[in-house]
Design a protein around this motif. Structure first.
Motif, PDB file in Angstrom:
ATOM      1  N   PHE A  74      33.853  45.687  25.590  1.00 14.11           N
ATOM      2  CA  PHE A  74      32.580  45.789  26.305  1.00 14.11           C
ATOM      3  C   PHE A  74      31.685  46.806  25.601  1.00 14.11           C
ATOM      4  O   PHE A  74      32.103  47.921  25.278  1.00 14.11           O
ATOM      5  CB  PHE A  74      32.840  46.217  27.753  1.00 14.11           C
ATOM      6  CG  PHE A  74      31.600  46.298  28.593  1.00 14.11           C
ATOM      7  CD1 PHE A  74      30.913  45.146  28.951  1.00 14.11           C
ATOM      8  CD2 PHE A  74      31.111  47.528  29.023  1.00 14.11           C
ATOM      9  CE1 PHE A  74      29.770  45.221  29.727  1.00 14.11           C
ATOM     10  CE2 PHE A  74      29.971  47.601  29.801  1.00 14.11           C
ATOM     11  CZ  PHE A  74      29.297  46.447  30.156  1.00 14.11           C
ATOM     12  N   GLN A  75      30.429  46.441  25.370  1.00 16.00           N
ATOM     13  CA  GLN A  75      29.515  47.272  24.601  1.00 16.00           C
ATOM     14  C   GLN A  75      28.572  48.107  25.449  1.00 16.00           C
ATOM     15  O   GLN A  75      27.887  48.990  24.921  1.00 16.00           O
ATOM     16  CB  GLN A  75      28.674  46.387  23.663  1.00 16.00           C
ATOM     17  CG  GLN A  75      29.503  45.614  22.663  1.00 16.00           C
ATOM     18  CD  GLN A  75      30.304  46.527  21.748  1.00 16.00           C
ATOM     19  OE1 GLN A  75      29.791  47.530  21.261  1.00 16.00           O
ATOM     20  NE2 GLN A  75      31.560  46.180  21.523  1.00 16.00           N
ATOM     21  N   GLN A 100      23.681  45.759  31.143  1.00 13.47           N
ATOM     22  CA  GLN A 100      23.787  46.986  30.360  1.00 13.47           C
ATOM     23  C   GLN A 100      24.952  47.885  30.770  1.00 13.47           C
ATOM     24  O   GLN A 100      25.264  48.830  30.044  1.00 13.47           O
ATOM     25  CB  GLN A 100      22.495  47.806  30.490  1.00 13.47           C
ATOM     26  CG  GLN A 100      21.245  47.086  30.020  1.00 13.47           C
ATOM     27  CD  GLN A 100      20.040  47.992  30.097  1.00 13.47           C
ATOM     28  OE1 GLN A 100      19.967  49.001  29.408  1.00 13.47           O
ATOM     29  NE2 GLN A 100      19.092  47.634  30.954  1.00 13.47           N
ATOM     30  N   GLY A 101      25.559  47.626  31.906  1.00 15.80           N
ATOM     31  CA  GLY A 101      26.570  48.569  32.361  1.00 15.80           C
ATOM     32  C   GLY A 101      27.632  47.937  33.234  1.00 15.80           C
ATOM     33  O   GLY A 101      27.499  46.807  33.720  1.00 15.80           O
ATOM     34  N   GLU A 298      21.554  45.220  52.393  1.00 14.87           N
ATOM     35  CA  GLU A 298      21.575  44.978  50.956  1.00 14.87           C
ATOM     36  C   GLU A 298      22.156  46.193  50.227  1.00 14.87           C
ATOM     37  O   GLU A 298      21.901  47.344  50.611  1.00 14.87           O
ATOM     38  CB  GLU A 298      20.154  44.703  50.457  1.00 14.87           C
ATOM     39  CG  GLU A 298      19.555  43.418  50.978  1.00 14.87           C
ATOM     40  CD  GLU A 298      20.302  42.202  50.478  1.00 14.87           C
ATOM     41  OE1 GLU A 298      20.801  42.247  49.336  1.00 14.87           O
ATOM     42  OE2 GLU A 298      20.425  41.221  51.241  1.00 14.87           O
ATOM     43  N   PRO A 299      22.940  45.970  49.164  1.00 18.99           N
ATOM     44  CA  PRO A 299      23.410  47.103  48.359  1.00 18.99           C
ATOM     45  C   PRO A 299      22.229  47.825  47.710  1.00 18.99           C
ATOM     46  O   PRO A 299      21.190  47.220  47.406  1.00 18.99           O
ATOM     47  CB  PRO A 299      24.307  46.455  47.300  1.00 18.99           C
ATOM     48  CG  PRO A 299      24.654  45.112  47.846  1.00 18.99           C
ATOM     49  CD  PRO A 299      23.474  44.676  48.679  1.00 18.99           C
ATOM     50  N   LEU A 300      22.353  49.091  47.510  1.00 15.12           N
ATOM     51  CA  LEU A 300      21.304  49.871  46.872  1.00 15.12           C
ATOM     52  C   LEU A 300      21.133  49.416  45.430  1.00 15.12           C
ATOM     53  O   LEU A 300      22.095  49.019  44.752  1.00 15.12           O
ATOM     54  CB  LEU A 300      21.665  51.358  46.907  1.00 15.12           C
ATOM     55  CG  LEU A 300      21.769  51.986  48.306  1.00 15.12           C
ATOM     56  CD1 LEU A 300      22.168  53.448  48.189  1.00 15.12           C
ATOM     57  CD2 LEU A 300      20.451  51.857  49.045  1.00 15.12           C
ATOM     58  N   PRO A 301      19.900  49.472  44.905  1.00 16.96           N
ATOM     59  CA  PRO A 301      19.677  49.057  43.510  1.00 16.96           C
ATOM     60  C   PRO A 301      20.366  50.011  42.537  1.00 16.96           C
ATOM     61  O   PRO A 301      20.464  51.218  42.772  1.00 16.96           O
ATOM     62  CB  PRO A 301      18.156  49.101  43.370  1.00 16.96           C
ATOM     63  CG  PRO A 301      17.706  50.058  44.418  1.00 16.96           C
ATOM     64  CD  PRO A 301      18.657  49.907  45.576  1.00 16.96           C
ATOM     65  N   LEU A 302      20.823  49.449  41.468  1.00 20.51           N
ATOM     66  CA  LEU A 302      21.505  50.240  40.450  1.00 20.51           C
ATOM     67  C   LEU A 302      20.496  50.846  39.480  1.00 20.51           C
ATOM     68  O   LEU A 302      19.453  50.233  39.178  1.00 20.51           O
ATOM     69  CB  LEU A 302      22.504  49.366  39.676  1.00 20.51           C
ATOM     70  CG  LEU A 302      23.644  48.775  40.515  1.00 20.51           C
ATOM     71  CD1 LEU A 302      24.462  47.811  39.667  1.00 20.51           C
ATOM     72  CD2 LEU A 302      24.524  49.875  41.081  1.00 20.51           C
ATOM     73  N   PRO A 303      20.818  52.030  38.924  1.00 18.89           N
ATOM     74  CA  PRO A 303      19.878  52.709  38.014  1.00 18.89           C
ATOM     75  C   PRO A 303      19.949  52.162  36.592  1.00 18.89           C
ATOM     76  O   PRO A 303      20.283  52.886  35.638  1.00 18.89           O
ATOM     77  CB  PRO A 303      20.331  54.166  38.093  1.00 18.89           C
ATOM     78  CG  PRO A 303      21.783  54.087  38.375  1.00 18.89           C
ATOM     79  CD  PRO A 303      21.980  52.885  39.237  1.00 18.89           C
ATOM     80  N   GLU A 304      19.648  50.884  36.432  1.00 21.41           N
ATOM     81  CA  GLU A 304      19.740  50.270  35.115  1.00 21.41           C
ATOM     82  C   GLU A 304      18.801  50.903  34.105  1.00 21.41           C
ATOM     83  O   GLU A 304      19.117  51.006  32.929  1.00 21.41           O
ATOM     84  CB  GLU A 304      19.442  48.776  35.219  1.00 21.41           C
ATOM     85  CG  GLU A 304      20.555  47.954  35.837  1.00 21.41           C
ATOM     86  CD  GLU A 304      21.757  47.858  34.912  1.00 21.41           C
ATOM     87  OE1 GLU A 304      21.690  47.152  33.897  1.00 21.41           O
ATOM     88  OE2 GLU A 304      22.764  48.534  35.208  1.00 21.41           O
ATOM     89  N   LEU A 305      17.624  51.353  34.537  1.00 20.26           N
ATOM     90  CA  LEU A 305      16.646  51.890  33.608  1.00 20.26           C
ATOM     91  C   LEU A 305      17.094  53.208  32.997  1.00 20.26           C
ATOM     92  O   LEU A 305      16.551  53.647  31.977  1.00 20.26           O
ATOM     93  CB  LEU A 305      15.307  52.083  34.313  1.00 20.26           C
ATOM     94  CG  LEU A 305      15.225  53.217  35.365  1.00 20.26           C
ATOM     95  CD1 LEU A 305      13.755  53.536  35.637  1.00 20.26           C
ATOM     96  CD2 LEU A 305      15.929  52.858  36.644  1.00 20.26           C
ATOM     97  N   LEU A 306      18.111  53.861  33.604  1.00 21.16           N
ATOM     98  CA  LEU A 306      18.584  55.142  33.078  1.00 21.16           C
ATOM     99  C   LEU A 306      19.706  54.986  32.036  1.00 21.16           C
ATOM    100  O   LEU A 306      20.016  55.935  31.324  1.00 21.16           O
ATOM    101  CB  LEU A 306      19.095  56.028  34.219  1.00 21.16           C
ATOM    102  CG  LEU A 306      18.047  56.491  35.243  1.00 21.16           C
ATOM    103  CD1 LEU A 306      18.724  57.284  36.342  1.00 21.16           C
ATOM    104  CD2 LEU A 306      16.981  57.334  34.567  1.00 21.16           C
ATOM    105  N   PRO A 308      19.971  53.394  29.103  1.00 21.23           N
ATOM    106  CA  PRO A 308      19.705  53.639  27.676  1.00 21.23           C
ATOM    107  C   PRO A 308      19.593  55.118  27.331  1.00 21.23           C
ATOM    108  O   PRO A 308      19.757  55.495  26.151  1.00 21.23           O
ATOM    109  CB  PRO A 308      18.381  52.910  27.431  1.00 21.23           C
ATOM    110  CG  PRO A 308      18.324  51.859  28.488  1.00 21.23           C
ATOM    111  CD  PRO A 308      18.964  52.482  29.682  1.00 21.23           C
ATOM    112  N   ALA A 309      19.317  55.977  28.302  1.00 28.97           N
ATOM    113  CA  ALA A 309      19.164  57.400  28.020  1.00 28.97           C
ATOM    114  C   ALA A 309      20.479  58.156  28.023  1.00 28.97           C
ATOM    115  O   ALA A 309      20.519  59.342  27.674  1.00 28.97           O
ATOM    116  CB  ALA A 309      18.209  58.025  29.050  1.00 28.97           C
TER     117      ALA A 309
END
Length: 574
Positions: A74-75, A100-101, A298-306, A308-309
């Protein structure tokens, strides 16, 4: 070292150690046996302890199902979601996968170090992609003191992950709060802090990332509510975040080091909270008006935008790690084996050199010491020649063998000296008084034989030509041996040898058998001590004596000889 390959590497290390002890290291037999038993005992104890530790670890992490773990290739980022993580997952699910995760649910602070250890064992290639996310949902807590203790427990658990990862994993925090009532139907708004220089960034799917100042100046298209209210809500959240979370992590307390989150995110999205929660308490203290509770499934949104940092580095697969340790063990073994081979060859050079030095120091007078030194060199040369033909032992190999250059030196030393030739075999004749001749048995007979050797008759002719058969004289032939062997063998052998000499004299000189008296004494009458080779040589003899005896050896037609006839023996000296 990881448990997944610790046992086979322990077995490999034990095999290499035994090979080194038994095949290379210059030790005595007792030392080799003792060290071999010690290696077997230590490796057995280590394997048993590793098995016990593996069973204990499996019991401790029984809540972790490997099907929830990402594959080793997994990358993306692997996130261990801690603290208030239940709202982020569907009930019954223990992971969430995105492009991404890979988000993994961690039960509690006690499980986090075990989870980290389990990942390091079954997914070592992903270690560099792992980070710890503290999920903070203040609307799920009612006691500030309990919340603080919970954060400290998670902080301690993150520090304990250093044993599995080799370093403290990257830590980041994400906070979810319900937006103002007027914005509950709006899309989630993310406020992120990646670095202090860029400040707070605001993300919305419609506009992407913009600075906080730029976002505050914009007005919603419907005109019902400006973003100023959300900005005020954010200021309150920042104040609570700094006091409840950031200040707690940035202060060192005892063994807990300062931990500064590498990334921080805050999301305004409807959250199902409990009455009298920490967020309501904080807003009430600021505005005196508690915010309304929100209900959502609903499940809370995941911090996908974080993602890459997050810090990343290249990982190492379990197979690569295993081969690395195996290579390290092989390198250590090769170095020690070469050292042992060098020591063995130096000892070989030293031993052969000592033999050569002693050989060259001896002059050959007396001959025996020089001859013994030469025999040792011959044995060294034979051993080196055998190794050259059949291959030298393993302990001398690895490209360090020195026997090829020692062989010609030993051969040249052996060839440059030869002992003086032994004196030609002679019949030792010692005159006992005027009437006894002593003959060396070994000149006449082979060892243990009683038949005359070929060529011995010529010697008998030369040395016994003066023995004459005279009337009135008895020819006494007596055989003697040394004390080698038993009397039961020596006495008959001495008698048979005397008879053989008597028979030769009788047949060659045509002397009647009545002129002879034959006796065999064995080793009962030694002429010299039997404790030296020279003495034993003197004792191996046949003696011939002319003894005057009336009416002895009467030959028809011959006159009686005088008993004073002194010319019956021809006395010869050596």
């Amino acid at each position: 070292m990881r448990d997944a390959y610790r046992s086979p590497l322990t077995a490999l290390g034990a095999v290499l150690a035994l090979w080194l002890i038994l095949g290379f290291w210059p030790l005595f037999t007792g030392s080799r046996v003792a060290l071999s038993l010690l290696v077997v005992l230590v490796s057995g104890v280590m394997l048993w302890r590793q098995r016990r530790a593996s069973q204990t670890r499996v019991t401790a992490v029984r809540d972790i199902v490997d099907e929830n773990l990402p594959p080793e290739d997994f990358q993306g980022a692997v996130i261990l979601v801690c603290s208030d993580n239940n709202p982020l997952f569907v009930p019954g699910s223990r992971h969430r996968k995105t492009r991404q995760g890979w988000y993994l649910w961690v039960k509690d602070a006690e499980q986090l170090p075990l989870f980290a250890q389990h990942l390091s064992l079954v997914r070592p290639a992903l270690l560099s992609q792992i980070s710890v996310m503290l999920a903070v949902v203040p609307e799920l807590h009612t006691s500030g003191e309990d919340f603080t203790q919970c954060m400290r427990g998670w902080q301690r658990a993150v520090v304990q992950c250093r044993a599995a990862f080799g370093t403290i994993p990257p830590l980041w925090t994400v906070t979810w709060i319900s937006p103002p009532v007027a914005c509950t139907d709006a899309e989630p708004v993310w406020f992120t802090t990646v670095s202090q220089r860029s400040g707070i960034q605001v993300y919305q799917s419609a506009q992407g990332n913009v600075s906080l100042a730029e976002w505050t100046r914009e007005t919603r298209s419907d005109g019902r509510l400006s973003r100023l209210s959300q900005g005020l809500w954010l200021d309150s959240l920042l104040a609570w975040q700094n006091s409840a979370v950031n200040d707690l992590l940035s202060v060192q307390r005892g063994e807990l080091p300062v931990m500064k989150p590498c990334v921080q995110g805050m999301c305004m999205v409807p959250v199902s909270g409990i009455a009298g929660n920490l967020w309501q308490q904080h807003i009430t203290s600021v505005t005196a008006l508690p915010p309304d509770a929100v209900v959502t499934t609903e499940p809370l949104p995941l911090p996908e935008l974080l993602l890459p940092a997050l810090p990343r580095r290249r990982g190492v697969s379990r197979r690569m790690v295993c081969w690395g340790y195996a290579g390290l063990l092989g390198g250590i073994f090769l170095a020690l084996a070469m050292l042992a081979s060098w020591m063995n060859n130096q000892r070989l050079i030293r031993n052969v050199g000592d033999h050569l030095a002693l050989y060259h120091q001896l002059t050959g007078k007396p001959v025996a010491p020089k001859l013994r030194a030469q025999q040792r060199l011959r044995a060294d040369g034979a051993l080196l020649d055998d190794w050259q033909r059949r291959g030298e032992p393993l302990r001398y190999r690895l490209g360090l063998y020195q026997g090829l250059r020692l062989g010609p030196i030993v051969e040249a030393a052996v060839s440059d000296w030869a002992p003086p030739p032994p004196p030609p075999p002679v019949i030792k004749k010692i005159i006992q008084g005027p009437k006894t001749i002593r003959l060396d048995s070994m000149s006449l007979f082979d060892s243990g034989k009683s038949a005359l050797k070929a060529g011995s008759t010529k010697m008998l002719v030369n040395y016994l030509v003066g023995v004459k058969a005279k009337p009135g004289w008895l020819i006494v032939v007596s055989g003697h041996t040394d004390n080698t062997g038993s009397q039961q063998i020596n006495q008959p052998l001495s008698l048979k040898r005397a008879e053989a000499v008597r028979n030769w004299m009788r047949d060659t000189g045509d002397v009647p058998e009545s002129c002879f008296a034959v006796q065999g004494y064995g080793d009962s009458r030694p002429a010299a001590p039997n404790d030296t080779p020279e003495g034993r040589a003197l004792n191996r003899r046949v003696e011939i004596s002319l003894v005057p005896q009336a009416d002895a050896c009467r030959i028809p037609g011959n006159t009686h000889a005088s008993s004073q006839d002194d010319d019956v023996l021809k006395n010869e000296t050596e």
